[in-house]
Design an enzyme around this catalytic site. Structure first.
Site, PDB file in Angstrom:
ATOM      1  CB  CYS A  59      -0.960  -0.032   1.193  1.00  0.00           C
ATOM      2  SG  CYS A  59      -0.141   0.098   2.803  1.00  0.00           S
ATOM      3  CB  SER A  60       0.474   4.775   0.782  1.00  0.00           C
ATOM      4  OG  SER A  60      -0.376   5.015  -0.311  1.00  0.00           O
TER       5      SER A  60
END
Length: 96
Positions: A59-60
């Site tokens: 994810c980020s």
């Protein structure tokens, strides 16, 4: 799993990376050939995930993918891991 470990596994085709970010985040830049399955839709794709192949979630920052790794493990997926630091720490190629 560290970014360096994940990058090595991915480059050696020993692991599949799945991007679980939002569509907008994905469009800002993503790992080449990494399937995009937003975290909210991942459960509907469980039957399509390879059980014998190492699956790495990104994810980020590693927060969502860490939680999602736990979810997948609770569903019986043992060969799944989280990439610590997510795309913010990724040192490999990115497609924009």
């Amino acid at each position: 799993m560290t970014v360096d470990e994940a990058l090595t596994l991915w480059q050696n085709k020993e692991a599949m990376i799945i991007d679980i970010r939002t569509k907008e985040e994905y469009q800002e830049g993503h790992i080449p050939d990494a399937p995009f399955i937003p975290v909210g839709e991942l459960e509907s794709y469980l039957s399509e995930l390879p059980e014998s192949e190492k699956v790495l979630l990104i994810c980020s920052s590693g927060n969502r993918s860490g939680r999602t790794t736990g979810l997948l493990r609770s569903k019986g997926f043992e060969n799944v891991d989280n990439i610590d630091g997510g795309m913010l720490a990724w040192r490999g190629p990115v497609v924009k």
